[in-house]
Write a protein that holds these residues in place. Structure first.
Motif, PDB file in Angstrom:
ATOM      1  N   UNK A  30       0.809  -1.208   0.000  1.00 60.91           N
ATOM      2  CA  UNK A  30       0.000   0.000   0.000  1.00 60.91           C
ATOM      3  C   UNK A  30       0.853   1.275   0.000  1.00 60.91           C
ATOM      4  N   UNK A  31       1.911   1.300   0.793  1.00 62.86           N
ATOM      5  CA  UNK A  31       2.674   2.544   0.977  1.00 62.86           C
ATOM      6  C   UNK A  31       3.853   2.653   0.017  1.00 62.86           C
ATOM      7  N   UNK A  32       4.697   1.641  -0.039  1.00 60.83           N
ATOM      8  CA  UNK A  32       5.795   1.613  -1.008  1.00 60.83           C
ATOM      9  C   UNK A  32       6.763   2.781  -0.945  1.00 60.83           C
ATOM     10  N   UNK A  33       7.062   3.262   0.255  1.00 63.61           N
ATOM     11  CA  UNK A  33       7.984   4.388   0.440  1.00 63.61           C
ATOM     12  C   UNK A  33       9.081   4.012   1.428  1.00 63.61           C
ATOM     13  N   UNK A  34      10.157   4.810   1.429  1.00 62.05           N
ATOM     14  CA  UNK A  34      11.270   4.575   2.353  1.00 62.05           C
ATOM     15  C   UNK A  34      11.392   5.782   3.286  1.00 62.05           C
ATOM     16  N   UNK A  35      11.427   5.484   4.581  1.00 61.09           N
ATOM     17  CA  UNK A  35      11.555   6.529   5.599  1.00 61.09           C
ATOM     18  C   UNK A  35      12.825   6.325   6.401  1.00 61.09           C
ATOM     19  N   UNK A  36      13.489   7.432   6.708  1.00 58.73           N
ATOM     20  CA  UNK A  36      14.587   7.382   7.676  1.00 58.73           C
ATOM     21  C   UNK A  36      14.089   8.104   8.909  1.00 58.73           C
ATOM     22  N   UNK A  37      14.283   7.483  10.053  1.00 62.26           N
ATOM     23  CA  UNK A  37      13.828   8.079  11.305  1.00 62.26           C
ATOM     24  C   UNK A  37      15.045   8.246  12.198  1.00 62.26           C
ATOM     25  N   UNK A  38      15.290   9.494  12.591  1.00 66.17           N
ATOM     26  CA  UNK A  38      16.404   9.801  13.483  1.00 66.17           C
ATOM     27  C   UNK A  38      15.824  10.013  14.872  1.00 66.17           C
ATOM     28  N   UNK A  39      16.361   9.287  15.848  1.00 53.79           N
ATOM     29  CA  UNK A  39      15.865   9.369  17.222  1.00 53.79           C
ATOM     30  C   UNK A  39      16.978   9.911  18.116  1.00 53.79           C
ATOM     31  N   UNK A  40      16.666  10.986  18.825  1.00 53.66           N
ATOM     32  CA  UNK A  40      17.624  11.582  19.760  1.00 53.66           C
ATOM     33  C   UNK A  40      17.200  11.214  21.188  1.00 53.66           C
ATOM     34  N   UNK A  41      18.152  10.785  22.016  1.00 52.81           N
ATOM     35  CA  UNK A  41      17.794  10.413  23.391  1.00 52.81           C
ATOM     36  C   UNK A  41      17.133  11.559  24.162  1.00 52.81           C
ATOM     37  N   UNK A  42      17.695  12.759  24.075  1.00 52.69           N
ATOM     38  CA  UNK A  42      17.184  13.876  24.870  1.00 52.69           C
ATOM     39  C   UNK A  42      16.878  15.119  24.039  1.00 52.69           C
ATOM     40  N   UNK A  43      17.791  15.468  23.129  1.00 57.30           N
ATOM     41  CA  UNK A  43      17.659  16.726  22.394  1.00 57.30           C
ATOM     42  C   UNK A  43      17.938  16.482  20.916  1.00 57.30           C
ATOM     43  N   UNK A  52      16.010   2.946   9.308  1.00 57.06           N
ATOM     44  CA  UNK A  52      15.352   3.036   8.006  1.00 57.06           C
ATOM     45  C   UNK A  52      14.166   2.081   8.040  1.00 57.06           C
ATOM     46  N   UNK A  53      12.980   2.641   7.773  1.00 50.35           N
ATOM     47  CA  UNK A  53      11.771   1.833   7.638  1.00 50.35           C
ATOM     48  C   UNK A  53      11.495   1.799   6.138  1.00 50.35           C
ATOM     49  N   UNK A  54      11.848   0.678   5.520  1.00 53.53           N
ATOM     50  CA  UNK A  54      11.732   0.532   4.069  1.00 53.53           C
ATOM     51  C   UNK A  54      10.423  -0.183   3.756  1.00 53.53           C
ATOM     52  N   UNK A  55       9.422   0.603   3.371  1.00 54.32           N
ATOM     53  CA  UNK A  55       8.122   0.029   3.050  1.00 54.32           C
ATOM     54  C   UNK A  55       8.018  -0.255   1.551  1.00 54.32           C
ATOM     55  N   UNK A  56       9.173  -0.408   0.899  1.00 51.24           N
ATOM     56  CA  UNK A  56       9.223  -0.960  -0.457  1.00 51.24           C
ATOM     57  C   UNK A  56       9.614  -2.430  -0.325  1.00 51.24           C
ATOM     58  N   UNK A  57      10.649  -2.675   0.508  1.00 47.62           N
ATOM     59  CA  UNK A  57      11.152  -4.033   0.711  1.00 47.62           C
ATOM     60  C   UNK A  57      10.531  -4.711   1.928  1.00 47.62           C
ATOM     61  N   UNK A  58       9.907  -3.917   2.812  1.00 49.86           N
ATOM     62  CA  UNK A  58       9.354  -4.489   4.034  1.00 49.86           C
ATOM     63  C   UNK A  58      10.420  -4.801   5.061  1.00 49.86           C
TER      64      UNK A  58
END
Length: 123
Positions: A30-43, A52-58
């Protein structure tokens, strides 16, 4: 780089398992897109860990996206990401408050909703 344990790490592990299920495969189609998510512990901007959440390859992988440019890049503090991913904070509210930063395609970013995350098991 600080090797801190993020609350988000567990969520990404659950996401890997979720994407292997039939529901996860439907999301990929359904989505077929690639997302990069950067997570910071505090700031935001400090000691960020990328996924990387790759919703092309799953697939979900730790580290920056290496296949060119992802469709959208999100940056969150760890606590804020958990709130958005679990539906406790609406993504638009997070964006307006500065709790979520977005780079890349806004139309791609709008498809990144709490629905793509596995629901926590009810005990």
């Amino acid at each position: 780089m600080a090797n801190t344990e993020l609350k988000s790490d567990n969520l990404f592990e659950m996401m890997k398992i979720h994407l292997a299920t039939d529901a996860g495969k439907e999301l990929t189609k359904k989505i077929g897109l690639v997302y990069q998510i950067n997570i910071a512990p505090k700031k935001i901007g400090f000691d960020e860990v990328s996924y990387v959440v790759d919703l092309k390859k799953g697939e979900v992988t730790k580290g920056k996206y290496e296949g060119g440019k992802p469709d959208a890049i999100f940056t969150f503090k760890d606590d804020d990401f958990i709130k958005v991913a679990t539906g406790k904070m609406h993504p638009q509210i997070a964006f307006m408050r500065g709790a979520m930063k977005i780079k890349g395609s806004l139309s791609a970013a709008q498809k990144f909703t709490p629905d793509i995350f596995p629901k926590p098991a009810k005990l």
